[in-house]
Design a protein around this motif. Structure first.
Motif, PDB file in Angstrom:
ATOM      1  N   MET A 251       0.829  -1.202   0.000  1.00  0.00           N
ATOM      2  CA  MET A 251       0.000   0.000   0.000  1.00  0.00           C
ATOM      3  C   MET A 251       0.868   1.259   0.000  1.00  0.00           C
ATOM      4  N   LEU A 252       1.930   1.265   0.801  1.00  0.00           N
ATOM      5  CA  LEU A 252       2.844   2.408   0.828  1.00  0.00           C
ATOM      6  C   LEU A 252       3.541   2.583  -0.519  1.00  0.00           C
ATOM      7  N   HIS A 253       3.873   1.465  -1.160  1.00  0.00           N
ATOM      8  CA  HIS A 253       4.482   1.519  -2.486  1.00  0.00           C
ATOM      9  C   HIS A 253       3.523   2.141  -3.501  1.00  0.00           C
ATOM     10  N   ASP A 254       2.257   1.735  -3.457  1.00  0.00           N
ATOM     11  CA  ASP A 254       1.265   2.276  -4.380  1.00  0.00           C
ATOM     12  C   ASP A 254       1.061   3.773  -4.146  1.00  0.00           C
ATOM     13  N   PHE A 255       1.062   4.181  -2.878  1.00  0.00           N
ATOM     14  CA  PHE A 255       0.870   5.599  -2.592  1.00  0.00           C
ATOM     15  C   PHE A 255       2.079   6.411  -3.040  1.00  0.00           C
ATOM     16  N   ASP A 256       3.271   5.829  -2.903  1.00  0.00           N
ATOM     17  CA  ASP A 256       4.472   6.511  -3.374  1.00  0.00           C
ATOM     18  C   ASP A 256       4.394   6.753  -4.885  1.00  0.00           C
ATOM     19  N   LEU A 257       3.904   5.755  -5.624  1.00  0.00           N
ATOM     20  CA  LEU A 257       3.726   5.922  -7.068  1.00  0.00           C
ATOM     21  C   LEU A 257       2.707   7.014  -7.367  1.00  0.00           C
ATOM     22  N   LEU A 258       1.633   7.059  -6.579  1.00  0.00           N
ATOM     23  CA  LEU A 258       0.622   8.096  -6.766  1.00  0.00           C
ATOM     24  C   LEU A 258       1.218   9.478  -6.499  1.00  0.00           C
ATOM     25  N   GLN A 259       2.019   9.596  -5.436  1.00  0.00           N
ATOM     26  CA  GLN A 259       2.673  10.864  -5.138  1.00  0.00           C
ATOM     27  C   GLN A 259       3.545  11.325  -6.301  1.00  0.00           C
ATOM     28  N   ARG A 260       4.312  10.397  -6.864  1.00  0.00           N
ATOM     29  CA  ARG A 260       5.179  10.739  -7.988  1.00  0.00           C
ATOM     30  C   ARG A 260       4.354  11.213  -9.190  1.00  0.00           C
ATOM     31  N   THR A 261       3.224  10.559  -9.420  1.00  0.00           N
ATOM     32  CA  THR A 261       2.361  10.945 -10.534  1.00  0.00           C
ATOM     33  C   THR A 261       1.773  12.331 -10.312  1.00  0.00           C
ATOM     34  N   VAL A 262       1.335  12.606  -9.074  1.00  0.00           N
ATOM     35  CA  VAL A 262       0.784  13.927  -8.749  1.00  0.00           C
ATOM     36  C   VAL A 262       1.849  15.000  -8.922  1.00  0.00           C
TER      37      VAL A 262
END
Length: 302
Positions: A251-262
């Protein structure tokens, strides 16, 4: 220990605690914070539509509207967890600590300033008003204070035996069975935080100010007392590893990817905005026969 600070404990010492990371004393490595806002953000984001290639190229915000508040709450949860993980010397931090009747507190921090039950609440963009027994978000009365204080009191009672063994009577930490643990509510990004009156033994701070507030707390307990209270806290946690979420790392990995996309979309918007301004100036410059920017400003002032 700071000068002029009374340190409580039968085995008080002026030596610093041995170097160790926060969360020692055998705390399970997989015991991570619950990250409620982060989970909600990823769920809402997964339910929203995907961006088209055109939208991604031009930097359209990838966050769906329903996930935007939870996203800001998730950033606060991560920020608080990082502050606690970096405490180091003399601290033990336990995550996802159970209270009574199935309740769970985000973090239990045990260190020289005392014992703190910490929860991060998602009220991004809302006006928070706090009184002695009142917690309001945008004029809506919530029971946050009672809920957090109940968990803190339950943890205090579980640690009362260890407290009575190492702390003298008559201190701020021995005022009844519920007086050991201080509840702390961290608000992610409120539009305004008004504390009219401090609610008993509960602190209310913003995520932005949490690190500084925590660093400025006075040192009151000796390393020996901290160690014994930490050991008692672990001994009272009866959950097994099978009771813990196993998807937190992913879940933390997925959120990190989302942060990078944002972040990438924000950068693209800035680039396109800057490019648009350059093109607009070039068009005006050409239509006026090469008039300089200084000349254009002088013309506009007339």
């Amino acid at each position: 220990m700071g000068d002029g600070i009374a340190v409580l404990g039968k085995f008080c010492t002026t030596r610093s605690a041995p170097r160790r990371p926060a969360g020692a004393f055998g705390a399970p490595a997989s015991r991570l914070p619950p990250y409620g806002a982060l989970r909600q953000c990823l769920r809402l984001q997964s339910e929203g539509p995907s961006l088209s290639t055109f939208s991604r190229v031009f930097g359209v915000d990838p966050l769906v509207r329903s996930a935007q508040r939870a996203y800001r709450g998730a950033l606060a949860e991560i920020q608080v967890a990082r502050v606690l993980a970096a405490l180091g010397d003399g601290w033990t931090v336990l995550n996802s600590v159970p209270g009574d009747e199935g309740s769970v507190i985000d973090h239990l921090a045990i260190g020289p300033p005392g014992v703190f039950a910490i929860v991060t609440l998602n009220h991004a963009g809302q006006r928070i008003w706090v009184g002695e027994r009142t917690f309001m978000a945008d004029d809506e009365l919530l029971d946050c204070l009672a809920s957090v204080e109940a968990v803190a009191a339950a943890i205090s009672r579980r640690l009362s035996g260890a407290r009575d063994n190492v702390l003298p009577s008559g201190t701020v930490f021995s005022a009844g069975p519920d007086g050991l643990v201080t509840a702390c509510i961290v608000i992610d990004a409120p539009s305004e935080l008004v504390i009219r009156q401090r609610p008993g033994r509960t602190e209310v701070v913003t995520a932005r100010s949490f690190g500084g507030w925590f660093a400025d707390l006075p040192r009151l307990l000796s390393p020996t007392v901290v160690a014994q209270l930490s050991t008692a806290a672990l001994a009272t946690d009866s959950r097994s590893e099978s009771d813990l979420p196993v998807d937190t790392a992913a879940m933390l990995h997925d959120f990190d990817l989302l942060q990078r996309t944002v972040s990438a979309s924000h950068l693209r918007r800035l680039i396109w905005t800057a490019l648009g301004l350059v093109l607009c100036y070039a068009a005006v410059f050409g239509s006026l026969g090469g008039l300089s920017l200084v000349g254009l400003l002088a013309l506009l002032r007339q």
